[in-house]
Write a protein that holds these residues in place. Structure first.
Motif, PDB file in Angstrom:
ATOM      1  N   ARG A  82       1.030  -1.364   0.190  1.00 27.37           N
ATOM      2  CA  ARG A  82      -0.139   0.285  -0.056  1.00 27.37           C
ATOM      3  C   ARG A  82       0.884   1.301  -0.004  1.00 27.37           C
ATOM      4  O   ARG A  82       0.598   2.335  -1.023  1.00 27.37           O
ATOM      5  N   ARG A  83       2.148   1.462   0.647  1.00 28.99           N
ATOM      6  CA  ARG A  83       2.890   2.650   0.724  1.00 28.99           C
ATOM      7  C   ARG A  83       3.788   2.763  -0.497  1.00 28.99           C
ATOM      8  O   ARG A  83       3.647   3.586  -1.109  1.00 28.99           O
ATOM      9  N   ALA A  84       4.365   1.829  -0.228  1.00 27.36           N
ATOM     10  CA  ALA A  84       4.793   1.643  -2.282  1.00 27.36           C
ATOM     11  C   ALA A  84       3.895   1.931  -2.972  1.00 27.36           C
ATOM     12  O   ALA A  84       4.296   2.933  -4.239  1.00 27.36           O
ATOM     13  N   SER A  85       2.468   1.775  -3.247  1.00 28.44           N
ATOM     14  CA  SER A  85       1.342   2.363  -4.073  1.00 28.44           C
ATOM     15  C   SER A  85       1.206   3.704  -4.516  1.00 28.44           C
ATOM     16  O   SER A  85       0.816   4.322  -4.990  1.00 28.44           O
ATOM     17  N   GLU A  86       1.756   4.157  -2.927  1.00 29.38           N
ATOM     18  CA  GLU A  86       1.188   6.104  -2.310  1.00 29.38           C
ATOM     19  C   GLU A  86       2.397   6.286  -3.575  1.00 29.38           C
ATOM     20  O   GLU A  86       2.022   7.412  -3.628  1.00 29.38           O
ATOM     21  N   LEU A  87       3.695   6.053  -2.562  1.00 28.16           N
ATOM     22  CA  LEU A  87       4.774   6.654  -3.076  1.00 28.16           C
ATOM     23  C   LEU A  87       4.457   6.437  -4.594  1.00 28.16           C
ATOM     24  O   LEU A  87       5.247   7.705  -5.249  1.00 28.16           O
ATOM     25  N   THR A  88       4.087   5.455  -4.962  1.00 25.83           N
ATOM     26  CA  THR A  88       4.629   5.642  -6.757  1.00 25.83           C
ATOM     27  C   THR A  88       3.749   6.397  -7.200  1.00 25.83           C
ATOM     28  O   THR A  88       4.134   6.683  -8.333  1.00 25.83           O
ATOM     29  N   LEU A  89       2.550   6.627  -6.892  1.00 23.70           N
ATOM     30  CA  LEU A  89       1.764   7.099  -7.374  1.00 23.70           C
ATOM     31  C   LEU A  89       2.028   9.270  -7.386  1.00 23.70           C
ATOM     32  O   LEU A  89       2.308  10.231  -8.423  1.00 23.70           O
ATOM     33  N   ILE A  90       2.891   8.688  -6.638  1.00 29.13           N
ATOM     34  CA  ILE A  90       3.182  10.135  -6.042  1.00 29.13           C
ATOM     35  C   ILE A  90       4.966  10.675  -7.450  1.00 29.13           C
ATOM     36  O   ILE A  90       4.209  11.524  -8.087  1.00 29.13           O
ATOM     37  N   VAL A  91       5.498   9.933  -7.205  1.00 32.02           N
ATOM     38  CA  VAL A  91       6.847   9.972  -7.956  1.00 32.02           C
ATOM     39  C   VAL A  91       6.021   9.998  -9.880  1.00 32.02           C
ATOM     40  O   VAL A  91       6.310  11.479 -10.245  1.00 32.02           O
TER      41      VAL A  91
END
Lengths: 148, 78
Positions: A82-91
């Motif tokens: 979940r955290r990786a998905s959030e970071l991916t979206l932002i980047v």
């Protein structure tokens, strides 16, 4: 090495290789002439490059569902994903925004940006989505979790 | 707002009982990697996992997990 970490490493390696292949393909064709009718060969290669990566994503998704049922993945793995998905979206949003602004700045005085840029941006978004997500999963996994 | 930190005695309780990380993970329904991260205090478990760990040790959840006090940020007043 845990299953989640092993999957992130495999995904990172495969998508990095695809990105390298994409850069080589674009360099060989030349960005300015990439959309020319005679360059359909290079466009085919670019589209074909994505296939192994997408197949890998599909296989990893099925493997994860099986692993979740078998208890090989737990709540921390879910939280890391979940955290990786959030970071991916932002980047990814930052990358697409930056590329858009840079294209605007470079071509605003001319007749328009080469059509190939939009083709490249579309394909690069798919590649970067998977690449950044794999890297983010690895980083979050090694860091423990978001709220520790 | 300062963030509460949770400390734990997972390693201590596990070693006293002679359990491996994999065995504890198996009893609690989590992976060995999660037990490693818990012992390094890099991961705060969900309530259900915290209770499962406490049950595996045969103690109360407050005997395994304790608040460590807030983590102060530079902007927080002393």
């Amino acid at each position: 090495m845990s299953l989640a970490r092993r999957q992130a490493v495999i995904s990172l390696i495969v998508w990095t290789a695809i990105l390298v292949g994409m850069v080589i393909d674009l360099s060989a064709a030349g960005l300015e002439r990439f959309s020319d009718p005679g360059n359909h060969y290079y466009r085919g290669i670019l589209a074909g490059l994505l296939l192994p990566g997408l197949a890998l994503n599909g296989w990893l998704g099925m493997r994860q569902r099986r692993a979740r049922r078998a208890g090989e993945l737990d709540e921390r793995d879910e939280q890391v994903a979940r955290r990786a998905s959030e970071l991916t979206l932002i980047v990814l949003a930052i990358v697409v925004f930056t590329v858009g602004v840079v294209l605007w700045e470079v071509y605003k005085g001319g007749p328009g940006a080469p059509a190939a840029w939009f083709y490249v941006l579309a394909y690069a978004t798919v590649v970067l989505l998977s690449l950044i997500h794999a890297a983010a999963r690895l980083i979050c996994d090694l860091a423990g979790s978001a709220d520790a | 707002m300062p963030k509460a930190r949770i400390g734990n005695r997972v390693r201590e309780l596990r070693e006293v009982r002679g359990m491996t990380q994999a065995a504890l993970g198996g009893m609690c329904g989590c992976t060995r990697q999660t037990i490693i991260m818990l012992e390094q205090e890099k991961y705060v478990p969900s309530l259900s996992l915290a209770f499962a760990i406490a049950r595996a040790f045969g103690v109360g959840v407050e005997d395994v997990f304790q608040p460590k006090g807030p983590r102060r940020r530079s902007a927080d007043p002393p």
